[in-house]
Design a protein around this motif. Structure first.
Motif, PDB file in Angstrom:
ATOM      1  N   ALA A 101       0.939  -1.051  -0.160  1.00 52.72           N
ATOM      2  CA  ALA A 101      -0.030   0.266   0.109  1.00 52.72           C
ATOM      3  C   ALA A 101       0.897   1.277  -0.296  1.00 52.72           C
ATOM      4  CB  ALA A 101      -1.146   0.656   0.803  1.00 52.72           C
ATOM      5  N   THR A 102       0.762   2.439  -0.325  1.00 47.76           N
ATOM      6  CA  THR A 102       0.948   3.864  -0.749  1.00 47.76           C
ATOM      7  C   THR A 102      -0.255   4.606   0.461  1.00 47.76           C
ATOM      8  OG1 THR A 102       1.975   3.365  -2.711  1.00 47.76           O
ATOM      9  CG2 THR A 102       2.017   5.071  -2.133  1.00 47.76           C
ATOM     10  N   VAL A 103       0.922   4.475   1.395  1.00 54.47           N
ATOM     11  CA  VAL A 103      -0.341   5.570   2.214  1.00 54.47           C
ATOM     12  C   VAL A 103       0.345   7.012   2.272  1.00 54.47           C
ATOM     13  CG1 VAL A 103      -0.915   5.572   4.675  1.00 54.47           C
ATOM     14  CG2 VAL A 103      -0.689   3.144   3.287  1.00 54.47           C
ATOM     15  N   ARG A 104      -0.175   8.105   2.142  1.00 51.55           N
ATOM     16  CA  ARG A 104       0.232   8.808   2.532  1.00 51.55           C
ATOM     17  C   ARG A 104       1.895   8.940   1.592  1.00 51.55           C
ATOM     18  NH1 ARG A 104      -4.189  12.621   2.865  1.00 51.55           N
ATOM     19  NH2 ARG A 104      -6.033  12.654   4.213  1.00 51.55           N
ATOM     20  N   ALA A 105       2.164   8.522   1.195  1.00 53.14           N
ATOM     21  CA  ALA A 105       3.285   8.467   0.851  1.00 53.14           C
ATOM     22  C   ALA A 105       4.227   9.819  -0.006  1.00 53.14           C
ATOM     23  CB  ALA A 105       3.886   7.749  -0.504  1.00 53.14           C
ATOM     24  N   ALA A 106       6.275   9.903   0.728  1.00 53.41           N
ATOM     25  CA  ALA A 106       6.042  10.669   0.570  1.00 53.41           C
ATOM     26  C   ALA A 106       7.231  10.220  -0.858  1.00 53.41           C
ATOM     27  CB  ALA A 106       7.321  11.625   1.764  1.00 53.41           C
ATOM     28  N   GLU A 107       8.123  11.683  -1.186  1.00 47.68           N
ATOM     29  CA  GLU A 107       8.969  11.695  -2.403  1.00 47.68           C
ATOM     30  C   GLU A 107       9.499  10.658  -2.516  1.00 47.68           C
ATOM     31  OE1 GLU A 107       5.937  15.358  -3.171  1.00 47.68           O
ATOM     32  OE2 GLU A 107       7.253  14.862  -1.358  1.00 47.68           O
ATOM     33  N   GLU A 108      10.061  10.663  -1.391  1.00 44.46           N
ATOM     34  CA  GLU A 108      11.391   9.537  -1.426  1.00 44.46           C
ATOM     35  C   GLU A 108      11.334   8.365  -1.591  1.00 44.46           C
ATOM     36  OE1 GLU A 108      10.586  11.381   3.162  1.00 44.46           O
ATOM     37  OE2 GLU A 108      10.581  12.124   0.869  1.00 44.46           O
ATOM     38  N   GLU A 109      10.201   7.755  -1.345  1.00 41.38           N
ATOM     39  CA  GLU A 109       9.869   6.683  -1.329  1.00 41.38           C
ATOM     40  C   GLU A 109       9.902   6.154  -2.456  1.00 41.38           C
ATOM     41  OE1 GLU A 109       6.447   4.981   0.880  1.00 41.38           O
ATOM     42  OE2 GLU A 109       6.947   7.460   2.407  1.00 41.38           O
ATOM     43  N   ALA A 110      10.202   6.878  -3.660  1.00 39.70           N
ATOM     44  CA  ALA A 110      10.231   6.549  -4.578  1.00 39.70           C
ATOM     45  C   ALA A 110      11.126   6.597  -5.960  1.00 39.70           C
ATOM     46  CB  ALA A 110       8.875   6.753  -5.852  1.00 39.70           C
ATOM     47  N   GLY A 169     -11.365  -6.010  -4.512  1.00 40.81           N
ATOM     48  CA  GLY A 169     -11.514  -5.571  -2.743  1.00 40.81           C
ATOM     49  C   GLY A 169     -12.821  -4.884  -1.653  1.00 40.81           C
ATOM     50  N   ASP A 170     -13.038  -4.331  -1.112  1.00 41.82           N
ATOM     51  CA  ASP A 170     -14.344  -3.708  -0.922  1.00 41.82           C
ATOM     52  C   ASP A 170     -14.930  -2.678  -1.189  1.00 41.82           C
ATOM     53  OD1 ASP A 170     -12.579  -2.324   1.424  1.00 41.82           O
ATOM     54  OD2 ASP A 170     -12.409  -3.303   3.118  1.00 41.82           O
ATOM     55  N   GLY A 171     -13.541  -1.758  -1.878  1.00 46.25           N
ATOM     56  CA  GLY A 171     -14.341  -0.392  -2.547  1.00 46.25           C
ATOM     57  C   GLY A 171     -13.878   0.038  -1.020  1.00 46.25           C
ATOM     58  N   ARG A 172     -12.962   0.405  -0.114  1.00 47.16           N
ATOM     59  CA  ARG A 172     -13.001   0.840   0.769  1.00 47.16           C
ATOM     60  C   ARG A 172     -11.160   1.064   0.968  1.00 47.16           C
ATOM     61  NH1 ARG A 172     -15.454  -1.461   6.072  1.00 47.16           N
ATOM     62  NH2 ARG A 172     -17.935  -1.713   5.714  1.00 47.16           N
ATOM     63  N   ALA A 173     -10.731   1.331  -0.297  1.00 45.44           N
ATOM     64  CA  ALA A 173      -9.222   1.761  -0.290  1.00 45.44           C
ATOM     65  C   ALA A 173      -9.290   3.311  -0.273  1.00 45.44           C
ATOM     66  CB  ALA A 173      -8.511   0.579  -1.236  1.00 45.44           C
ATOM     67  N   PRO A 206      -7.231  12.177  -0.325  1.00 44.70           N
ATOM     68  CA  PRO A 206      -7.978  11.000  -0.926  1.00 44.70           C
ATOM     69  C   PRO A 206      -9.780  10.742  -0.597  1.00 44.70           C
ATOM     70  CG  PRO A 206      -5.542  10.917   0.774  1.00 44.70           C
ATOM     71  CD  PRO A 206      -6.806  12.263  -0.051  1.00 44.70           C
ATOM     72  N   VAL A 207      -9.973   9.627  -1.755  1.00 45.64           N
ATOM     73  CA  VAL A 207     -11.762   9.631  -1.559  1.00 45.64           C
ATOM     74  C   VAL A 207     -11.727   7.981  -2.116  1.00 45.64           C
ATOM     75  CG1 VAL A 207     -12.076  11.658  -2.887  1.00 45.64           C
ATOM     76  CG2 VAL A 207     -12.039   9.260  -4.122  1.00 45.64           C
ATOM     77  N   GLU A 208     -12.537   7.130  -1.066  1.00 44.33           N
ATOM     78  CA  GLU A 208     -12.427   5.782  -0.690  1.00 44.33           C
ATOM     79  C   GLU A 208     -12.432   4.956  -2.946  1.00 44.33           C
ATOM     80  OE1 GLU A 208     -15.272   4.145   1.415  1.00 44.33           O
ATOM     81  OE2 GLU A 208     -14.140   4.789   3.151  1.00 44.33           O
ATOM     82  N   VAL A 209     -12.038   4.401  -3.198  1.00 44.34           N
ATOM     83  CA  VAL A 209     -12.524   3.689  -4.356  1.00 44.34           C
ATOM     84  C   VAL A 209     -13.322   3.441  -5.082  1.00 44.34           C
ATOM     85  CG1 VAL A 209     -11.172   1.531  -4.246  1.00 44.34           C
ATOM     86  CG2 VAL A 209     -11.369   2.408  -6.227  1.00 44.34           C
ATOM     87  N   ILE A 261      -5.333  -4.798  -9.679  1.00 44.63           N
ATOM     88  CA  ILE A 261      -5.409  -5.097  -8.471  1.00 44.63           C
ATOM     89  C   ILE A 261      -4.749  -4.517  -7.434  1.00 44.63           C
ATOM     90  CG2 ILE A 261      -4.964  -6.839  -6.306  1.00 44.63           C
ATOM     91  CD1 ILE A 261      -6.016  -8.863  -9.113  1.00 44.63           C
ATOM     92  N   SER A 262      -3.256  -3.859  -7.852  1.00 42.05           N
ATOM     93  CA  SER A 262      -2.588  -2.714  -6.976  1.00 42.05           C
ATOM     94  C   SER A 262      -3.495  -1.532  -6.842  1.00 42.05           C
ATOM     95  CB  SER A 262      -1.119  -3.263  -7.400  1.00 42.05           C
ATOM     96  OG  SER A 262      -1.553  -2.630  -8.497  1.00 42.05           O
ATOM     97  N   HIS A 263      -4.101  -1.278  -7.511  1.00 41.27           N
ATOM     98  CA  HIS A 263      -4.591   0.115  -7.231  1.00 41.27           C
ATOM     99  C   HIS A 263      -6.374   0.102  -7.137  1.00 41.27           C
ATOM    100  CE1 HIS A 263      -1.490   2.699  -9.915  1.00 41.27           C
ATOM    101  NE2 HIS A 263      -1.166   1.813 -10.342  1.00 41.27           N
ATOM    102  N   LEU A 264      -6.761  -0.909  -7.248  1.00 39.01           N
ATOM    103  CA  LEU A 264      -8.233  -1.036  -6.715  1.00 39.01           C
ATOM    104  C   LEU A 264      -8.492  -1.582  -4.865  1.00 39.01           C
ATOM    105  CD1 LEU A 264     -10.419  -2.520 -10.307  1.00 39.01           C
ATOM    106  CD2 LEU A 264     -10.293   0.132  -9.023  1.00 39.01           C
ATOM    107  N   ALA A 265      -7.142  -2.293  -4.603  1.00 36.66           N
ATOM    108  CA  ALA A 265      -7.470  -3.054  -3.528  1.00 36.66           C
ATOM    109  C   ALA A 265      -6.781  -2.612  -2.716  1.00 36.66           C
ATOM    110  CB  ALA A 265      -7.419  -4.844  -3.972  1.00 36.66           C
ATOM    111  N   MET A 266      -5.357  -1.862  -2.713  1.00 33.95           N
ATOM    112  CA  MET A 266      -4.727  -1.286  -1.952  1.00 33.95           C
ATOM    113  C   MET A 266      -4.639   0.627  -1.556  1.00 33.95           C
ATOM    114  SD  MET A 266      -1.250  -3.400  -3.020  1.00 33.95           S
ATOM    115  CE  MET A 266      -1.370  -5.288  -3.001  1.00 33.95           C
TER     116      MET A 266
END
Length: 294
Positions: A101-110, A169-173, A206-209, A261-266
């Motif tokens: 998961a990418t959680v409020r990722a800062a630029e240096e994480e990539a 996923g459950d749509g809450r990501a 952000p919004v829930e998917v 999947i990596s974009h919808l479920a995470m």
């Protein structure tokens, strides 16, 4: 300011051209007709103060070589063509690790060290070329949408079966989406100034998917139910389908891919602090108003 825009015939490039012209800039649009960036530096390039590099091969399926030529070689050629201009490179949040998961990722994480697509890998490599030039700016939007969107909206509409849209996923990501208008604002700010480096670009919050998809479909006038599939089951199935499709040389991807999947479920959310602070970026909230006309 005189600004060259590569990929000016594409969704993002055309929007950038319109936005910069509206702000009073002298824009030099560069489409494939004027210059194929894969062939080498541009002969006799125009004199410009800045260049916005939007040209890219945006695909998560198919052979790697054309994607590498467009995204990596093309960026190298753009840098060589405009060696003294301020360079603003439109990258992607796909350069973050797709396996977690990418959680409020800062630029240096990539950039990450592993990717699911050649698109993400080549965009990450292109970033390194750009950032090696002092003062250059890399913008990382996620899931760009808006009028003329050739990717996100068509995929959503194409996945609807009857009155149902199945997602993993459950749509809450939580997701950081990026309206093309917010991206254009960021481009204009980057051309005008700010320290070199990478910047996350997205809508205000952000919004829930699942909620976002329901809102988008409703804005299109579609009464569609969004339903979820367990990600633990979907991931290995998607991997098997990808292997099979590649084995038979399929030109189109399976309906279910690990990339999707990596974009919808995470969670895929971005920290915008750097862009807000150093570029003066002030994005608007996610909105699908007017989507009926997209």
């Amino acid at each position: 300011m005189r600004v060259a825009v590569t990929g000016a015939g594409g969704f993002v490039g055309a929007a950038v051209c319109r936005g910069l012209v509206a702000e009073g800039h002298d824009v030099v649009p560069l489409t494939r007709r004027e210059w194929d960036i894969t062939t080498g530096p541009m002969p006799d390039p125009p004199a410009v103060d800045a260049v916005v590099h939007c040209a890219a091969a945006v695909t998560d399926w198919g052979p790697l070589e054309p994607v590498r030529r467009a995204n990596l070689d093309g960026t190298r050629h753009a840098l060589a063509t405009f060696p003294t201009a301020r360079f603003v490179h439109v990258s992607t949040a796909s350069v973050y690790d797709p396996f977690r998961a990418t959680v409020r990722a800062a630029e240096e994480e990539a950039p990450a060290e592993r990717f699911l697509t050649g698109y993400a890998a080549t965009k990450a490599a292109a970033e390194q070329l750009v950032l090696a030039r002092p003062g250059s700016i890399v913008l990382r939007p996620h899931a760009v949408y808006g009028p003329g969107d050739p990717t996100l909206l068509p995929r959503v509409l194409g996945a609807v079966r009857g009155r149902t849209l199945w997602i993993v996923g459950d749509g809450r990501a939580a997701q950081s989406l990026t309206s093309v208008d917010n991206l254009v604002r960021a481009v204009a700010l980057a051309c005008a100034g700010g320290p070199g480096g990478a910047y996350n670009i997205a809508d205000a919050e952000p919004v829930e998917v699942g909620a976002a998809l329901r809102e988008l479909l409703a804005a299109r006038g579609l009464a569609v139910r969004v339903r979820g599939l367990p990600s633990g089951v979907a991931w290995p199935v998607a991997g098997a389908l990808e292997a099979l499709f590649r084995l038979v040389g399929a030109r189109k991807p399976p309906r279910l891919t690990r990339y999707a999947i990596s974009h919808l479920a995470m969670e895929r959310t971005l920290d915008l602090t750097k862009a807000r602070t150093l570029l003066g970026y002030s994005p608007t909230p996610t909105s699908f108003a007017g989507a009926a006309d997209w």
